[in-house]
Scaffold this motif. Structure first.
Motif, PDB file in Angstrom:
ATOM      1  N   SER A 232       0.829  -1.207   0.000  1.00  0.00           N
ATOM      2  CA  SER A 232       0.000   0.000   0.000  1.00  0.00           C
ATOM      3  C   SER A 232       0.861   1.254   0.000  1.00  0.00           C
ATOM      4  O   SER A 232       0.535   2.243  -0.668  1.00  0.00           O
ATOM      5  CB  SER A 232      -0.929   0.010   1.212  1.00  0.00           C
ATOM      6  OG  SER A 232      -1.825  -1.079   1.167  1.00  0.00           O
ATOM      7  N   ALA A 233       1.955   1.229   0.755  1.00  0.00           N
ATOM      8  CA  ALA A 233       2.857   2.375   0.780  1.00  0.00           C
ATOM      9  C   ALA A 233       3.488   2.594  -0.588  1.00  0.00           C
ATOM     10  O   ALA A 233       3.635   3.726  -1.049  1.00  0.00           O
ATOM     11  CB  ALA A 233       3.934   2.169   1.844  1.00  0.00           C
ATOM     12  N   ALA A 234       3.868   1.498  -1.245  1.00  0.00           N
ATOM     13  CA  ALA A 234       4.439   1.615  -2.587  1.00  0.00           C
ATOM     14  C   ALA A 234       3.409   2.177  -3.559  1.00  0.00           C
ATOM     15  O   ALA A 234       3.723   3.047  -4.390  1.00  0.00           O
ATOM     16  CB  ALA A 234       4.943   0.255  -3.063  1.00  0.00           C
ATOM     17  N   ALA A 235       2.166   1.698  -3.473  1.00  0.00           N
ATOM     18  CA  ALA A 235       1.109   2.196  -4.356  1.00  0.00           C
ATOM     19  C   ALA A 235       0.814   3.667  -4.073  1.00  0.00           C
ATOM     20  O   ALA A 235       0.560   4.446  -4.991  1.00  0.00           O
ATOM     21  CB  ALA A 235      -0.157   1.366  -4.195  1.00  0.00           C
ATOM     22  N   LEU A 236       0.869   4.060  -2.800  1.00  0.00           N
ATOM     23  CA  LEU A 236       0.639   5.460  -2.450  1.00  0.00           C
ATOM     24  C   LEU A 236       1.745   6.347  -3.025  1.00  0.00           C
ATOM     25  O   LEU A 236       1.476   7.446  -3.525  1.00  0.00           O
ATOM     26  CB  LEU A 236       0.569   5.620  -0.934  1.00  0.00           C
ATOM     27  CG  LEU A 236       0.329   7.037  -0.408  1.00  0.00           C
ATOM     28  CD1 LEU A 236      -0.982   7.611  -0.939  1.00  0.00           C
ATOM     29  CD2 LEU A 236       0.339   7.035   1.126  1.00  0.00           C
ATOM     30  N   ALA A 237       2.987   5.866  -2.985  1.00  0.00           N
ATOM     31  CA  ALA A 237       4.083   6.614  -3.594  1.00  0.00           C
ATOM     32  C   ALA A 237       3.853   6.776  -5.093  1.00  0.00           C
ATOM     33  O   ALA A 237       4.074   7.850  -5.664  1.00  0.00           O
ATOM     34  CB  ALA A 237       5.409   5.906  -3.336  1.00  0.00           C
ATOM     35  N   GLY A 238       3.389   5.711  -5.739  1.00  0.00           N
ATOM     36  CA  GLY A 238       3.075   5.793  -7.158  1.00  0.00           C
ATOM     37  C   GLY A 238       1.958   6.780  -7.441  1.00  0.00           C
ATOM     38  O   GLY A 238       2.021   7.556  -8.394  1.00  0.00           O
ATOM     39  N   LEU A 239       0.920   6.769  -6.602  1.00  0.00           N
ATOM     40  CA  LEU A 239      -0.212   7.677  -6.794  1.00  0.00           C
ATOM     41  C   LEU A 239       0.218   9.130  -6.658  1.00  0.00           C
ATOM     42  O   LEU A 239      -0.235   9.998  -7.422  1.00  0.00           O
ATOM     43  CB  LEU A 239      -1.324   7.352  -5.783  1.00  0.00           C
ATOM     44  CG  LEU A 239      -2.580   8.216  -5.867  1.00  0.00           C
ATOM     45  CD1 LEU A 239      -3.289   8.021  -7.205  1.00  0.00           C
ATOM     46  CD2 LEU A 239      -3.524   7.882  -4.707  1.00  0.00           C
ATOM     47  N   CYS A 240       1.094   9.410  -5.706  1.00  0.00           N
ATOM     48  CA  CYS A 240       1.573  10.784  -5.534  1.00  0.00           C
ATOM     49  C   CYS A 240       2.282  11.257  -6.804  1.00  0.00           C
ATOM     50  O   CYS A 240       2.065  12.392  -7.264  1.00  0.00           O
ATOM     51  CB  CYS A 240       2.520  10.871  -4.341  1.00  0.00           C
ATOM     52  SG  CYS A 240       1.697  10.660  -2.737  1.00  0.00           S
ATOM     53  N   ALA A 241       3.126  10.408  -7.362  1.00  0.00           N
ATOM     54  CA  ALA A 241       3.827  10.786  -8.595  1.00  0.00           C
ATOM     55  C   ALA A 241       2.856  10.910  -9.768  1.00  0.00           C
ATOM     56  O   ALA A 241       3.001  11.800 -10.615  1.00  0.00           O
ATOM     57  CB  ALA A 241       4.920   9.761  -8.909  1.00  0.00           C
ATOM     58  N   LEU A 242       1.864  10.042  -9.807  1.00  0.00           N
ATOM     59  CA  LEU A 242       0.895  10.069 -10.908  1.00  0.00           C
ATOM     60  C   LEU A 242       0.101  11.365 -10.935  1.00  0.00           C
ATOM     61  O   LEU A 242      -0.304  11.836 -12.008  1.00  0.00           O
ATOM     62  CB  LEU A 242      -0.066   8.881 -10.783  1.00  0.00           C
ATOM     63  CG  LEU A 242      -1.083   8.720 -11.915  1.00  0.00           C
ATOM     64  CD1 LEU A 242      -0.411   8.169 -13.165  1.00  0.00           C
ATOM     65  CD2 LEU A 242      -2.232   7.806 -11.482  1.00  0.00           C
ATOM     66  N   SER A 243      -0.111  11.969  -9.773  1.00  0.00           N
ATOM     67  CA  SER A 243      -1.010  13.116  -9.680  1.00  0.00           C
ATOM     68  C   SER A 243      -0.460  14.374 -10.339  1.00  0.00           C
ATOM     69  O   SER A 243      -1.203  15.327 -10.565  1.00  0.00           O
ATOM     70  CB  SER A 243      -1.322  13.414  -8.204  1.00  0.00           C
ATOM     71  OG  SER A 243      -0.151  13.847  -7.518  1.00  0.00           O
ATOM     72  N   GLY A 244       0.827  14.401 -10.672  1.00  0.00           N
ATOM     73  CA  GLY A 244       1.421  15.590 -11.263  1.00  0.00           C
ATOM     74  C   GLY A 244       0.922  15.865 -12.667  1.00  0.00           C
ATOM     75  O   GLY A 244       0.524  14.955 -13.401  1.00  0.00           O
ATOM     76  N   PRO A 245       0.946  17.148 -13.091  1.00  0.00           N
ATOM     77  CA  PRO A 245       0.415  17.514 -14.414  1.00  0.00           C
ATOM     78  C   PRO A 245       1.244  16.987 -15.581  1.00  0.00           C
ATOM     79  O   PRO A 245       0.768  17.018 -16.716  1.00  0.00           O
ATOM     80  CB  PRO A 245       0.417  19.047 -14.388  1.00  0.00           C
ATOM     81  CG  PRO A 245       1.455  19.408 -13.374  1.00  0.00           C
ATOM     82  CD  PRO A 245       1.390  18.328 -12.330  1.00  0.00           C
ATOM     83  N   LEU A 246       2.460  16.514 -15.331  1.00  0.00           N
ATOM     84  CA  LEU A 246       3.264  15.935 -16.409  1.00  0.00           C
ATOM     85  C   LEU A 246       3.102  14.428 -16.492  1.00  0.00           C
ATOM     86  O   LEU A 246       3.772  13.769 -17.291  1.00  0.00           O
ATOM     87  CB  LEU A 246       4.751  16.287 -16.210  1.00  0.00           C
ATOM     88  CG  LEU A 246       5.084  17.774 -16.262  1.00  0.00           C
ATOM     89  CD1 LEU A 246       6.586  17.981 -16.120  1.00  0.00           C
ATOM     90  CD2 LEU A 246       4.578  18.416 -17.548  1.00  0.00           C
ATOM     91  N   HIS A 247       2.213  13.869 -15.674  1.00  0.00           N
ATOM     92  CA  HIS A 247       1.988  12.410 -15.699  1.00  0.00           C
ATOM     93  C   HIS A 247       0.489  12.170 -15.768  1.00  0.00           C
ATOM     94  O   HIS A 247      -0.154  12.558 -16.747  1.00  0.00           O
ATOM     95  CB  HIS A 247       2.638  11.795 -14.463  1.00  0.00           C
ATOM     96  CG  HIS A 247       2.805  10.305 -14.512  1.00  0.00           C
ATOM     97  ND1 HIS A 247       2.463   9.540 -15.612  1.00  0.00           N
ATOM     98  CD2 HIS A 247       3.280   9.416 -13.584  1.00  0.00           C
ATOM     99  CE1 HIS A 247       2.728   8.262 -15.362  1.00  0.00           C
ATOM    100  NE2 HIS A 247       3.216   8.165 -14.138  1.00  0.00           N
ATOM    101  N   GLY A 248      -0.105  11.575 -14.777  1.00  0.00           N
ATOM    102  CA  GLY A 248      -1.534  11.260 -14.839  1.00  0.00           C
ATOM    103  C   GLY A 248      -2.425  12.485 -14.855  1.00  0.00           C
ATOM    104  O   GLY A 248      -3.580  12.415 -15.288  1.00  0.00           O
TER     105      GLY A 248
END
Length: 382
Positions: A232-248
């Motif tokens: 879950s911590a790994a997925a949360l780290a991924g979600l944080c990165a995904l939320s940026g305007p240059l990604h997700g």
């Protein structure tokens, strides 16, 4: 001819290589190419990419320079058996993602990505998602709460992690849907958004988005997993990165592009961006010089509305750039009447499958991802 793009002879001269080497750079996504508007049988090459390669060769193979260039669309930096991009196609453990999208569900592809521990397992007990109005907020809150209570993944049996991974994917889907549901995830999302007839295009999109090699969010998830943190911590780290305007978060910029096109027309929108040397969100991809196969698959299965089709044609004819998955997601959401935040939420749900698989793979290696910084600050005494 624009100075941003150069012909083959000029590219070869600047690089000092043979044609086969130039074509290899293009296939690896290190040099962007597009058809020559004056002669579609010939290609033009992005001058900035050629310049970056010549600069790198001039620097030589100094370790720090190689490592720095590897971070941004450069050479591979770690080994993985999960996903690769080769020949202009996306492959999940050796299988073409676009072909899988024709028939498979996200759950089945998640098991494929997890590899040898991907058997269908008995579902674990689920709890209701946080009572928040926004799907994105529910997703962040649900993952954070689970990460805070979850034990480290390091040292746990692969089968236990596989069971946990399946439950985590359900948690993500429940958070986006706003409640517990039954049946395949694509059907649950379609029902939650009040568009049950959209289930099949949603299924296709989820499969196409499930993983994309070592993108920014996946790298973030792997860094977290390398510390031994829970899935879950790994997925949360991924979600944080995904939320940026240059990604997700790129979908929001595509929506703005569409609104601009509706105000002033597709041609004027493209001309204005070219005049400002501004990028066109939703078009072009460094790893797919000939076009994003995920976008092609999704746009074929779910054709865009008339105004989006007009924008697509104007951008492709005006810039030579092909639509990527961000444009295709917005086009699908518009055609099917999905919420404005559906592209990001689809991205997050689908990519969770990849984050989980990468977290399990990285955790099995038992090593910490810990690069060094090349210090460029004020001089220090030693």
């Amino acid at each position: 001819m624009s100075t941003d793009w150069i012909d083959r002879e000029t590219a070869l001269q600047r690089l000092g290589v043979r044609s086969q080497t130039l074509y290899a750079y293009v296939s690896r996504g290190r040099v962007d190419a597009r058809p020559d508007p004056a002669d579609p049988r010939r290609s033009l090459y992005r001058a900035a990419d050629i310049g970056a390669l010549t600069d790198r060769r001039a620097r030589g193979r100094k370790a720090s320079a190689v490592a720095q260039s590897a971070i941004a669309w450069g050479e591979p930096v770690l080994a993985s058996a999960i996903t690769t991009i080769a020949g202009g196609r996306l492959w999940y453990r050796g299988r073409d993602a676009a072909e899988l999208a024709q028939t498979q569900t996200l759950e089945a592809v998640a098991r494929l990505l997890r590899g040898g521990h991907g058997a269908v397992l008995k579902s674990v007990e689920r709890t209701a998602p946080p009572a928040l109005d926004d799907g994105k907020a529910r997703l962040f809150a649900a993952l954070a709460a689970r990460a805070a209570a979850e034990p480290p993944a390091r040292g746990r049996a692969p089968l236990a992690l596989a069971l946990e991974g399946g439950g985590l994917l359900d948690l993500v889907a429940d958070a986006v849907c706003g409640g517990l549901g039954t049946g395949p995830i694509h059907q649950r999302l379609a029902a939650a958004w009040g568009q049950p007839s959209a289930a099949d295009p949603i299924r296709r999109a989820l499969v196409l988005l499930a993983d994309h090699e070592l993108n920014a969010s996946t790298f973030a998830a792997r860094v977290a997993a390398s510390t031994g943190a829970g899935l879950s911590a790994a997925a949360l780290a991924g979600l944080c990165a995904l939320s940026g305007p240059l990604h997700g978060g790129m979908a929001a910029r595509v929506w703005n592009l569409l609104e601009e096109s509706r105000r002033i027309g597709p041609a004027a929108t493209v001309e204005g961006r070219l005049a400002r040397a501004a990028p066109t969100p939703g078009f072009g991809h460094p790893l797919y010089p000939e076009g994003d196969p995920r976008a092609e698959a999704l746009l074929t299965a779910c054709p865009p509305t008339e105004d989006l089709a007009a924008l697509l044609g104007a951008v492709e004819s005006g810039t030579g750039e092909r639509a990527n998955i961000d444009f295709a997601l917005v086009a699908m959401a518009e055609a099917l009447g999905l919420p404005r935040d559906a592209p990001f939420l689809l991205f997050a749900v689908a990519r969770s499958a990849g984050w989980i698989a990468h977290a399990v793979e990285e955790g099995s290696g038992g090593r910490l991802i810990r690069p060094r910084a090349r210090y460029v600050g004020p001089a220090v005494g030693v």
